[in-house]
Write a protein that holds these residues in place. Structure first.
Motif, PDB file in Angstrom:
ATOM      1  N   LEU A   9       0.964  -1.102   0.070  1.00  0.00           N
ATOM      2  CA  LEU A   9       0.034   0.093   0.057  1.00  0.00           C
ATOM      3  C   LEU A   9       0.943   1.245  -0.074  1.00  0.00           C
ATOM      4  CD1 LEU A   9      -2.954   1.134   0.014  1.00  0.00           C
ATOM      5  CD2 LEU A   9      -2.616   1.109   2.625  1.00  0.00           C
ATOM      6  N   PRO A  10       1.587   1.686  -1.059  1.00  0.00           N
ATOM      7  CA  PRO A  10       2.313   2.865  -1.150  1.00  0.00           C
ATOM      8  C   PRO A  10       1.581   4.147  -0.947  1.00  0.00           C
ATOM      9  CG  PRO A  10       2.654   1.376  -2.952  1.00  0.00           C
ATOM     10  CD  PRO A  10       1.439   0.916  -2.344  1.00  0.00           C
ATOM     11  N   PHE A  11       2.133   4.713  -0.004  1.00  0.00           N
ATOM     12  CA  PHE A  11       1.604   6.254   0.449  1.00  0.00           C
ATOM     13  C   PHE A  11       1.862   7.049  -0.544  1.00  0.00           C
ATOM     14  CE2 PHE A  11      -0.753   6.175   4.788  1.00  0.00           C
ATOM     15  CZ  PHE A  11      -1.536   5.089   4.547  1.00  0.00           C
ATOM     16  N   PHE A  12       2.870   7.188  -1.074  1.00  0.00           N
ATOM     17  CA  PHE A  12       3.591   7.951  -2.003  1.00  0.00           C
ATOM     18  C   PHE A  12       4.530   7.567  -3.103  1.00  0.00           C
ATOM     19  CE2 PHE A  12       6.058   7.737   1.785  1.00  0.00           C
ATOM     20  CZ  PHE A  12       7.427   7.427   1.312  1.00  0.00           C
ATOM     21  N   ALA A  13       4.801   8.106  -4.120  1.00  0.00           N
ATOM     22  CA  ALA A  13       5.606   7.511  -5.329  1.00  0.00           C
ATOM     23  C   ALA A  13       6.768   8.640  -5.480  1.00  0.00           C
ATOM     24  CB  ALA A  13       4.802   7.511  -6.574  1.00  0.00           C
ATOM     25  N   ALA A  14       8.008   7.915  -5.607  1.00  0.00           N
ATOM     26  CA  ALA A  14       9.090   9.110  -5.862  1.00  0.00           C
ATOM     27  C   ALA A  14       9.262   9.212  -7.286  1.00  0.00           C
ATOM     28  CB  ALA A  14      10.539   8.296  -5.136  1.00  0.00           C
ATOM     29  N   ALA A  15       9.660  10.353  -7.561  1.00  0.00           N
ATOM     30  CA  ALA A  15       9.796  10.960  -8.953  1.00  0.00           C
ATOM     31  C   ALA A  15      11.129  11.852  -9.067  1.00  0.00           C
ATOM     32  CB  ALA A  15       8.463  11.646  -9.667  1.00  0.00           C
ATOM     33  N   PRO A  16      11.692  11.901 -10.232  1.00  0.00           N
ATOM     34  CA  PRO A  16      13.003  12.848 -10.507  1.00  0.00           C
ATOM     35  C   PRO A  16      12.451  14.048 -10.576  1.00  0.00           C
ATOM     36  CG  PRO A  16      12.437  11.572 -12.329  1.00  0.00           C
ATOM     37  CD  PRO A  16      11.759  10.847 -11.395  1.00  0.00           C
ATOM     38  N   VAL A  17      13.433  15.065 -10.050  1.00  0.00           N
ATOM     39  CA  VAL A  17      13.136  16.424 -10.443  1.00  0.00           C
ATOM     40  C   VAL A  17      14.347  17.254 -10.981  1.00  0.00           C
ATOM     41  CG1 VAL A  17      11.688  16.917  -8.219  1.00  0.00           C
ATOM     42  CG2 VAL A  17      14.218  17.386  -8.082  1.00  0.00           C
ATOM     43  N   ALA A  18      14.091  18.170 -11.734  1.00  0.00           N
ATOM     44  CA  ALA A  18      15.496  18.753 -12.483  1.00  0.00           C
ATOM     45  C   ALA A  18      16.146  19.570 -11.413  1.00  0.00           C
ATOM     46  CB  ALA A  18      14.812  19.847 -13.533  1.00  0.00           C
ATOM     47  N   TRP A  19      17.741  19.151 -11.897  1.00  0.00           N
ATOM     48  CA  TRP A  19      18.766  19.606 -10.929  1.00  0.00           C
ATOM     49  C   TRP A  19      19.948  20.044 -11.452  1.00  0.00           C
ATOM     50  CZ3 TRP A  19      22.690  16.953  -8.653  1.00  0.00           C
ATOM     51  CH2 TRP A  19      22.827  15.631  -9.111  1.00  0.00           C
ATOM     52  N   THR A  20      20.972  20.679 -11.055  1.00  0.00           N
ATOM     53  CA  THR A  20      21.888  21.015 -11.669  1.00  0.00           C
ATOM     54  C   THR A  20      23.147  20.653 -10.521  1.00  0.00           C
ATOM     55  OG1 THR A  20      21.205  22.580 -13.066  1.00  0.00           O
ATOM     56  CG2 THR A  20      23.611  22.634 -12.741  1.00  0.00           C
ATOM     57  N   ALA A  21      24.040  19.809 -11.073  1.00  0.00           N
ATOM     58  CA  ALA A  21      25.145  19.402 -10.207  1.00  0.00           C
ATOM     59  C   ALA A  21      26.157  20.553 -10.050  1.00  0.00           C
ATOM     60  CB  ALA A  21      25.892  18.035 -10.779  1.00  0.00           C
ATOM     61  N   PRO A  22      26.040  20.758  -8.731  1.00  0.00           N
ATOM     62  CA  PRO A  22      27.431  21.850  -8.273  1.00  0.00           C
ATOM     63  C   PRO A  22      28.786  21.263  -8.542  1.00  0.00           C
ATOM     64  CG  PRO A  22      26.803  20.866  -6.266  1.00  0.00           C
ATOM     65  CD  PRO A  22      25.862  20.187  -7.385  1.00  0.00           C
ATOM     66  N   ALA A  23      29.787  22.151  -8.626  1.00  0.00           N
ATOM     67  CA  ALA A  23      31.094  21.819  -8.809  1.00  0.00           C
ATOM     68  C   ALA A  23      31.661  20.818  -7.659  1.00  0.00           C
ATOM     69  CB  ALA A  23      32.010  22.898  -8.734  1.00  0.00           C
ATOM     70  N   PRO A  24      32.187  19.688  -8.024  1.00  0.00           N
ATOM     71  CA  PRO A  24      32.436  18.641  -6.965  1.00  0.00           C
ATOM     72  C   PRO A  24      33.696  19.022  -6.395  1.00  0.00           C
ATOM     73  CG  PRO A  24      33.128  17.939  -9.354  1.00  0.00           C
ATOM     74  CD  PRO A  24      32.328  19.135  -9.508  1.00  0.00           C
ATOM     75  N   THR A  25      34.515  20.056  -6.843  1.00  0.00           N
ATOM     76  CA  THR A  25      35.810  20.381  -6.146  1.00  0.00           C
ATOM     77  C   THR A  25      35.529  21.168  -4.852  1.00  0.00           C
ATOM     78  OG1 THR A  25      35.801  22.304  -7.518  1.00  0.00           O
ATOM     79  CG2 THR A  25      37.297  20.326  -8.263  1.00  0.00           C
ATOM     80  N   ALA A  26      34.222  21.683  -4.800  1.00  0.00           N
ATOM     81  CA  ALA A  26      33.689  22.406  -3.650  1.00  0.00           C
ATOM     82  C   ALA A  26      33.429  21.484  -2.412  1.00  0.00           C
ATOM     83  CB  ALA A  26      32.622  23.532  -3.908  1.00  0.00           C
ATOM     84  N   PHE A  27      33.393  20.173  -2.524  1.00  0.00           N
ATOM     85  CA  PHE A  27      32.884  19.341  -1.538  1.00  0.00           C
ATOM     86  C   PHE A  27      34.152  18.132  -1.342  1.00  0.00           C
ATOM     87  CE2 PHE A  27      29.101  21.186  -3.606  1.00  0.00           C
ATOM     88  CZ  PHE A  27      28.468  21.662  -2.656  1.00  0.00           C
ATOM     89  N   ASP A  28      33.921  17.715  -0.143  1.00  0.00           N
ATOM     90  CA  ASP A  28      34.614  16.395   0.315  1.00  0.00           C
ATOM     91  C   ASP A  28      34.320  15.186  -0.029  1.00  0.00           C
ATOM     92  OD1 ASP A  28      36.755  18.233   1.031  1.00  0.00           O
ATOM     93  OD2 ASP A  28      35.834  18.235   3.087  1.00  0.00           O
ATOM     94  N   ALA A  29      32.858  15.140   0.191  1.00  0.00           N
ATOM     95  CA  ALA A  29      32.130  13.676  -0.043  1.00  0.00           C
ATOM     96  C   ALA A  29      30.589  14.051  -0.211  1.00  0.00           C
ATOM     97  CB  ALA A  29      32.267  12.946   1.383  1.00  0.00           C
ATOM     98  N   LEU A  30      29.865  12.870  -0.805  1.00  0.00           N
ATOM     99  CA  LEU A  30      28.535  12.948  -0.950  1.00  0.00           C
ATOM    100  C   LEU A  30      27.695  12.428   0.380  1.00  0.00           C
ATOM    101  CD1 LEU A  30      28.215  11.828  -4.665  1.00  0.00           C
ATOM    102  CD2 LEU A  30      27.997  14.122  -3.613  1.00  0.00           C
ATOM    103  N   LEU A  31      26.732  13.089   0.666  1.00  0.00           N
ATOM    104  CA  LEU A  31      25.726  12.264   1.917  1.00  0.00           C
ATOM    105  C   LEU A  31      24.508  11.799   1.052  1.00  0.00           C
ATOM    106  CD1 LEU A  31      25.071  11.598   4.708  1.00  0.00           C
ATOM    107  CD2 LEU A  31      23.935  14.032   4.747  1.00  0.00           C
ATOM    108  N   VAL A  32      24.462  10.485   1.105  1.00  0.00           N
ATOM    109  CA  VAL A  32      23.194   9.683   0.500  1.00  0.00           C
ATOM    110  C   VAL A  32      22.372   8.988   1.633  1.00  0.00           C
ATOM    111  CG1 VAL A  32      22.225   8.295  -1.267  1.00  0.00           C
ATOM    112  CG2 VAL A  32      24.488   9.460  -1.686  1.00  0.00           C
TER     113      VAL A  32
END
Length: 538
Positions: free
Chosen positions: A31-54
């Protein structure tokens, strides 16, 4: 009979959870209460970060093409399922949290990741300072009828996210919650559901491996708790007169005692109890028998021993002691072999790590792509040296060699030996100052031409840091910005390689896991045909 388990998480994750529950023999309703869908986004410069949080596998599943630019960053994941999804997408997993986003951020801080990029959903909880969140997917409510909500009564409901817990709490009245048992993925998810439920159980870790067995246990326990409870209390014993039963028992005991006495007298009369041996039972020895000799054990050749002497107890004790000594020696040798095998395994792992590190240095020195070495570096050094591993991989994708630096220095030599931006007066004064230079004989010449010559010699000897220092002191050093940046990348790559080699020498090497390598097999990004250092060193 067990209670029905209801899964509220969106597709396609709900199917995996439901299949595991059905394999355990449970009745399941999705009984899914919601559905996940992609949104439009732009990836920032990877050099500005040390790691990704997922924090959710949906971020990797619905992230789209923007994830390609961030695959060089290590990943701090929440839960084993999220880490598996990120690894399958080609990311390198540095740390895996076992609680929630806040605990994963603390784990990242301990690993030295100060700047985190959170690939998050539209509805998310704050993660604290130093974390930049970017929305890559959204969870839209799914149409769930009132009849489906009322049918949750008497069921065990699984909650995989705070969003699902909040939506369930909003749809179920407080008066109806007492008939619904909840099993939550984490304490934060359980707290988001509120109070008033029949029970709220929390998984030991945020994964289906811990959630599904707990849900199965709760579904079976709750069902058995509501089963037939009068089976042991409705028993009515048969009423019999106590006196009659006692008299019968006494009569049986007396008859048994009398029968025992009669049997014992008959046995004594027949001599069974040592009262004499009947003549018929006496067996006489044959006249030819001279004495009984037991069968002796065979020797090593399968032959009977020549002598039939009696066994000596002292000899047996000596032989037993000798066998015990040999057994102890074998145990000691087995322990020594085990220790040697463990040491050999550790040395082999260390040697393999050194070979990977040396091969990576050789490829970077030649300006070649890493190829399969990139995955080997991630597997062996991604957990212990995440920053150095990322720096080496980035350096291989934008290679800078000694030859590139030397050619670039030759190209910009006329520009950096004279300050082109100065006025004619400043230029004239500098030339007058250089007519006569007083210095000690053991100090290098400050003349621009001499500094340039020293920088070239240092480059030929591989001393890039010293050569960069000489170029920085030239009059036109501000025109050598691209060359200085290329030299800095070269130096940082070598420092990272030094760190990886030191980790390999100290034995800080992870064991490679063949399964993820064969499953993921990430394709190395193509290297530009033109040498990357030809432009920046100008």
């Amino acid at each position: 009979m067990s209670r029905t388990v209801v899964v509220l998480r969106p597709a396609p994750s709900d199917a995996a959870t439901a299949n595991r529950l059905r394999a355990a023999g449970l009745s399941v309703r999705q009984l899914p209460f919601f559905a996940a869908a992609p949104v439009a986004w732009t990836a920032p410069a990877p050099t500005a970060f040390d790691a990704l949080l997922v924090t959710s596998a949906n971020a990797v599943r619905h992230g789209g093409p923007g994830l390609e630019a961030l695959k060089g960053l290590p990943v701090v994941a929440v839960g084993a399922a999220t880490a598996a999804a990120a690894r399958a997408a080609g990311f390198m997993i540095a740390k895996t949290g076992e609680s929630d986003a806040a605990a994963a951020v603390a784990l990242a801080r301990e690993a030295g990741f100060a700047r985190l990029l959170h690939l998050a959903g539209q509805d998310r909880a704050p993660t604290g300072e130093g974390v930049t969140a970017v929305t890559v997917y959204a969870s839209d409510p799914a149409p769930v009828g009132e009849a489906d909500v009322r049918a949750l009564s008497g069921c065990v409901v699984l909650l995989h996210s705070t969003r699902a817990a909040q939506m369930l709490a909003a749809r179920v009245f407080e008066t109806e919650r007492a008939a619904i048992a909840l099993v939550a993925l984490s304490p934060a998810v359980g707290a988001a559901a509120g109070e008033g439920w029949e029970s709220v159980d929390i998984a030991a870790e945020p994964s289906d491996d811990a959630l599904v067995p707990l849900a199965a246990t709760r579904a079976i326990d709750r069902a058995s708790a509501g089963g037939d409870k009068h089976a042991m209390t409705d028993y009515v014993p048969t009423q019999q007169p106590r006196g009659a039963r006692l008299g019968t028992i006494l009569i049986c005991i007396a008859l048994a005692f009398a029968a025992g006495l009669a049997l014992m007298g008959y046995a004594m009369h027949r001599g069974w109890l040592g009262g004499g041996t009947p003549a018929a039972t006496v067996v006489e020895k044959p006249a030819t028998s001279t004495g009984y000799v037991p069968q002796q054990p065979l020797n090593a050749n399968g032959e009977a021993p020549a002598a039939t002497a009696a066994l000596d107890p002292a000899m047996l004790a000596t032989r037993e002691a000798a066998l015990a000594g040999q057994l102890a020696a074998l145990e000691a040798r087995t322990a020594a072999v085990t220790i040697d095998a463990s040491a050999a395994s550790g040395q082999a792992t260390r040697a393999e790590g050194l070979l990977v590190a040396f091969a990576a240095r050789r490829a970077i020195d030649r300006g070649l792509p890493l190829g399969y070495l990139e995955e080997q570096l991630r597997l062996r050094f991604g957990a212990t040296q995440p920053r150095a591993t990322f720096a080496v991989i980035q350096a291989a994708r934008q290679p800078v060699t000694i030859e590139d630096l030397r050619k670039g220095l030759d190209d910009i030599a006329p520009e950096i030996t004279a300050a082109t931006g100065d006025t004619w007066g400043a230029t004239l004064r500098r030339q007058i100052d250089q007519l006569i230079v007083l210095r000690r004989s053991d100090t290098p010449s400050p003349m621009a031409a001499d500094r340039l010559a020293r920088a070239r010699r240092l480059l030929e000897g591989g001393q890039v840091e010293a050569a960069r220092a000489e170029v920085a002191r030239l009059p036109g050093a501000r025109d050598a910005g691209n060359w200085m940046a290329a030299a800095t990348r070269y130096i940082q790559a070598r420092h990272a390689l030094d760190g990886i080699e030191n980790a390999a020498i100290l034995g800080q090497v992870g064991q490679p896991n063949p399964a993820p390598v064969a499953a993921a097999a990430p394709t190395v990004e193509p290297v530009v045909e033109t040498p990357a250092s030809a432009t920046p060193v100008r």
